[in-house]
Design an enzyme around this catalytic site. Structure first.
Site, short mmCIF file in Angstrom:
data_model
loop_
_atom_site.label_atom_id
_atom_site.label_comp_id
_atom_site.label_asym_id
_atom_site.label_seq_id
_atom_site.Cartn_x
_atom_site.Cartn_y
_atom_site.Cartn_z
N ARG A 1 0.95 -1.15 0.03
CA ARG A 1 0.10 0.06 -0.01
C ARG A 1 0.78 1.11 0.22
O ARG A 1 1.92 1.22 0.67
CB ARG A 1 -0.92 -0.08 1.31
CG ARG A 1 -2.17 -0.81 1.27
CD ARG A 1 -3.35 -0.36 0.23
NE ARG A 1 -4.37 -1.37 0.23
CZ ARG A 1 -4.36 -2.31 -0.71
NH1 ARG A 1 -3.54 -2.34 -1.62
NH2 ARG A 1 -5.65 -2.99 -0.56
N GLU B 1 -3.58 7.65 -3.96
CA GLU B 1 -4.09 7.17 -5.36
C GLU B 1 -5.48 7.81 -5.51
O GLU B 1 -6.20 7.78 -4.73
CB GLU B 1 -4.16 5.54 -5.11
CG GLU B 1 -3.02 4.93 -5.33
CD GLU B 1 -3.04 3.64 -5.23
OE1 GLU B 1 -4.10 2.98 -5.66
OE2 GLU B 1 -2.32 2.72 -4.80
N HIS C 1 -1.51 0.50 -10.02
CA HIS C 1 -2.17 -0.45 -9.18
C HIS C 1 -2.60 -1.57 -9.82
O HIS C 1 -3.93 -1.71 -9.78
CB HIS C 1 -3.05 0.39 -8.30
CG HIS C 1 -3.38 -0.45 -7.01
ND1 HIS C 1 -3.78 0.05 -5.65
CD2 HIS C 1 -3.15 -1.84 -6.66
CE1 HIS C 1 -3.87 -0.72 -4.86
NE2 HIS C 1 -3.54 -2.00 -5.35
C1 GLV Z 1 -5.05 -4.69 -4.03
O1 GLV Z 1 -4.15 -3.88 -3.93
C2 GLV Z 1 -5.40 -5.73 -3.16
O2 GLV Z 1 -4.95 -5.31 -1.89
O3 GLV Z 1 -5.90 -6.67 -3.27
#
Ligand code: GLV
Ligand code: GLV
Length: 326
Positions: free
Chosen positions: A240, A269, A287
């Site tokens: 993250r 984001e 992402h």
């Molecule tokens: C993506 O970032 C997830 O946590 O699945």
């Protein structure tokens, strides 16, 4: 009895939608529609189940205003967008999608490592711009992967999938985890445990962040910690964004205190710090860690199955992807 209603906040793989439609009334939202906290809080009133995206802030306010909800299943392995404690206190079950995305996400982590170390984006762009004038001995010299040491913070399912790949590249593996793995697993991954994160940061050539975002791991990679790392080190973040102080990382890249960074996740984001966008030796992805057709289908079904199980009144212990707080 009324048919229970389920909201899927954005279009997802149709298999999951069809699965839920066999039993429930399903509404599918539009991209971005449910990303606002107040909107979410005010418009969930008729739903029993919520299949949420990581961009939906399922906060205490949202949950308190909607105690009729029985289950929230996040279409992600990370669930920092959900206030799990508030959900628990209201008796709302929370589920996520672990396991099924580990391999896809680890592929992206390795893609970022290769991309940064071998300057793939920069050199490919030059070629397309007509700047390839033939092989030359000093063109695009990068960082060799073989024989280096990687530090993995967060040796869960994704961390292990990264470790398996690194082993194949001949990279030594060090890791930090809240709980040490047993020696058999350490041996399987040829991974050395570091109790102390700072020592790991001092020693590693490549740092992989694959731990959950919690109040404890927020800005785990702070300015001070970046300062401990080798100037030749490369940071890869597929966890993250807020695991890293993004602005401080950008500064370290510009000043040469860190050699490179590969990021699939960002602090704010979809906004990205302009200083990071202009930093050298970076590969920045939107992402896409879990973004394969196969994985996204599995994620959808896994989230849908948890919703169905809760709404059908199955015992919570029988639902494998329920999030529990320990
Ligand atoms: C993506 O970032 C997830 O946590 O699945
Ligand atoms: C490079 O292409 C080489 O053959 O060494």
């Amino acid at each position: 009895m009324l048919t229970p209603r389920v909201l899927i906040t954005e279009p997802i793989d149709q298999a999951a939608v069809d699965y839920l439609r066999t039993k429930f009334e399903v509404v599918v939202g539009q991209r971005g529609q449910w990303d606002d906290e107040s909107y979410l809080a005010s418009n969930l009133g008729s739903f029993d189940g919520l299949l949420s995206m990581l961009s939906n802030p399922v906060t205490e306010k949202v949950l308190r205003q909607n105690p009729q909800l029985k289950v929230v299943a996040n279409y992600a392995v990370g669930y920092n967008n959900i206030d799990v404690k508030a959900a628990q206190s209201l008796g709302i079950a929370v589920a996520n999608t672990p396991d099924v995305l580990s391999e896809a996400t680890a592929d992206i982590a390795l893609g970022l490592l290769l991309g940064v170390c071998r300057r793939l984006c920069e050199s490919e762009k030059d070629l397309r711009n007509g700047l390839f004038d033939g092989w030359h001995p000093q063109g695009y010299l990068g960082i060799e992967l073989y024989g280096k040491k990687a530090g993995i913070i967060g040796m869960g399912r994704i961390g292990k999938a990264i470790a398996r790949r690194l082993y194949g590249f001949g990279i030594k593996i060090a890791y930090h985890n809240r709980n040490r793995l047993n020696s058999e697993i350490e041996q399987q991954y040829q991974a050395e445990w570091y109790d102390d994160t700072d020592t790991l940061l001092r020693e590693c050539d490549f740092l992989f962040l694959s731990c959950p975002l919690t109040p404890e791991t927020h800005h785990l990679l702070s300015r001070e910690r970046l300062g401990l790392m080798k100037p030749s080190a490369v940071v890869i973040n597929t966890g993250r964004g807020s695991l890293v102080d993004e602005h401080e990382l950008a500064k370290a890249l510009h000043s040469g205190h860190i050699a490179g960074a590969g990021m699939d996740v960002f602090e704010f984001e979809p906004k990205i710090d302009p200083l990071l966008l202009s930093a050298p030796n970076t590969m920045l992805l939107p992402h896409i860690g879990s973004g394969t057709t196969e994985t996204r289908r599995k994620m959808g079904l896994m989230a849908a199955q948890a919703i169905q199980a809760v709404l059908d009144g199955n015992p919570l212990e029988s639902i494998p992807n329920l999030v529990s707080i320990n």
